[in-house]
Design an enzyme around this catalytic site. Structure first.
Site, mmCIF file in Angstrom:
data_model
loop_
_atom_site.group_PDB
_atom_site.id
_atom_site.type_symbol
_atom_site.label_atom_id
_atom_site.label_comp_id
_atom_site.label_asym_id
_atom_site.label_seq_id
_atom_site.Cartn_x
_atom_site.Cartn_y
_atom_site.Cartn_z
ATOM 1 N N HIS A 19 10.679 -1.710 1.920
ATOM 2 C CA HIS A 19 10.211 -1.218 2.960
ATOM 3 C C HIS A 19 10.952 -1.642 4.246
ATOM 4 C CE1 HIS A 19 6.443 -0.730 0.496
ATOM 5 N NE2 HIS A 19 6.689 0.539 0.660
ATOM 6 N N LYS A 43 -6.125 6.712 -3.036
ATOM 7 C CA LYS A 43 -5.323 5.972 -4.004
ATOM 8 C C LYS A 43 -6.152 4.466 -4.351
ATOM 9 C CE LYS A 43 -0.678 7.259 -3.130
ATOM 10 N NZ LYS A 43 0.731 7.144 -2.629
ATOM 11 N N ARG A 92 14.934 6.086 -2.783
ATOM 12 C CA ARG A 92 15.438 5.103 -3.603
ATOM 13 C C ARG A 92 16.467 5.788 -4.702
ATOM 14 N NH1 ARG A 92 9.848 2.495 -4.424
ATOM 15 N NH2 ARG A 92 9.275 4.760 -4.013
ATOM 16 N N SER A 130 6.282 -1.351 -4.813
ATOM 17 C CA SER A 130 5.235 -2.246 -4.562
ATOM 18 C C SER A 130 4.487 -2.243 -5.800
ATOM 19 C CB SER A 130 4.213 -1.780 -3.935
ATOM 20 O OG SER A 130 4.544 -1.414 -2.358
HETATM 21 P P1 ADP Z 1 3.757 6.243 -0.247
HETATM 22 O O1 ADP Z 1 2.358 6.284 -0.930
HETATM 23 O O2 ADP Z 1 3.594 6.975 1.101
HETATM 24 O O3 ADP Z 1 5.006 6.863 -0.958
HETATM 25 P P2 ADP Z 1 5.011 3.688 -0.203
HETATM 26 O O4 ADP Z 1 4.554 2.253 0.276
HETATM 27 O O5 ADP Z 1 4.877 3.670 -1.957
HETATM 28 O O6 ADP Z 1 3.983 4.779 0.231
HETATM 29 O O7 ADP Z 1 6.506 4.017 0.153
HETATM 30 C C1 ADP Z 1 6.562 4.517 1.737
HETATM 31 C C2 ADP Z 1 8.144 5.009 1.943
HETATM 32 O O8 ADP Z 1 8.884 3.911 1.689
HETATM 33 C C3 ADP Z 1 8.444 5.874 0.805
HETATM 34 O O9 ADP Z 1 9.071 6.982 1.584
HETATM 35 C C4 ADP Z 1 9.084 5.332 -0.262
HETATM 36 O O10 ADP Z 1 10.301 5.986 -0.832
HETATM 37 C C5 ADP Z 1 9.796 4.267 0.733
HETATM 38 N N1 ADP Z 1 10.282 3.197 -0.079
HETATM 39 C C6 ADP Z 1 9.513 2.234 -0.931
HETATM 40 N N2 ADP Z 1 9.948 1.163 -1.328
HETATM 41 C C7 ADP Z 1 11.435 1.382 -1.210
HETATM 42 C C8 ADP Z 1 12.520 0.663 -1.341
HETATM 43 N N3 ADP Z 1 12.784 -0.308 -2.106
HETATM 44 N N4 ADP Z 1 13.806 1.186 -0.667
HETATM 45 C C9 ADP Z 1 13.660 2.005 0.144
HETATM 46 N N5 ADP Z 1 12.433 2.822 0.602
HETATM 47 C C10 ADP Z 1 11.363 2.450 -0.188
#
Ligand code: ADP
Length: 161
Positions: A19, A43, A92, A130
């Site tokens: 992130h 969630k 990703r 995460s």
């Molecule tokens: P959500 O439930 O909205 O998907 P996340 O916290 O899982 O929330 O992800 C938020 C955003 O960050 C999403 O667009 C996700 O693809 C991106 N993201 C999460 N981890 C990574 C990473 N390692 N590299 C790039 N983008 C990421």
């Protein structure tokens, strides 16, 4: 000139270096970036919304032009309220693509004016999520490369205390 405002919505349960990579690279595109955590989603998160926000704030405390907040609104409505022209998301692998495409299409259907802007993850972070970090901590693995120290500490406390 008008300020270019963006939002980066996400669950951030918890925030990872993946992130942060998107935030730091995305920051260059905007004068002001809101990091926004939805308050009302169904969630099953490990951290409460306030805990997640506190961690994000701590990790980004030295960054200018970033506001961290939660919202009860739909993401597009939040974007409109703060005057954002774009929503930032990270991509990703191909597996993210379908979900993100659907989400951006739905958002576009709700509000034509708000664009979704994607940044491809740095390749060394493209495997990082995460949920994988939470799994590793459960099995006492080393997560120091994947999350900031303060997040690693919070995870250890949450899982092992
Ligand atoms: P959500 O439930 O909205 O998907 P996340 O916290 O899982 O929330 O992800 C938020 C955003 O960050 C999403 O667009 C996700 O693809 C991106 N993201 C999460 N981890 C990574 C990473 N390692 N590299 C790039 N983008 C990421």
């Amino acid at each position: 000139m008008e300020k270019r405002i963006g939002i980066y919505p996400g669950t951030f349960d918890p925030i990872t270096n993946g992130h942060l990579d998107i935030i730091h690279r995305g920051q260059k595109l905007f004068d002001l970036l809101y990091i926004v955590v939805p308050n009302n989603i169904q969630k099953n998160t490990m951290f409460t919304v306030d805990e997640r926000i506190a961690l994000i704030k701590e990790v980004l405390k030295d960054c200018d032009n970033i506001i961290v907040t939660k919202t009860d609104k739909l993401t597009v409505d939040f974007a409109k309220e703060v005057g954002a022209f774009a929503m930032l998301r990270g991509l990703r692998m191909v597996s993210d693509f379908e979900y993100e495409l659907q989400l951006s299409a739905i958002n576009k259907a709700m509000d034509e004016e708000v664009e979704t802007v994607f940044i491809m993850s740095s390749h060394e972070l493209s495997f990082l999520s995460s949920s994988s970090v939470k799994e590793i901590v459960k099995f006492n693995g080393d997560i120091s490369k994947f999350v900031p120290d303060v997040v690693a500490k919070a995870l250890q406390e949450k899982i092992h205390n």
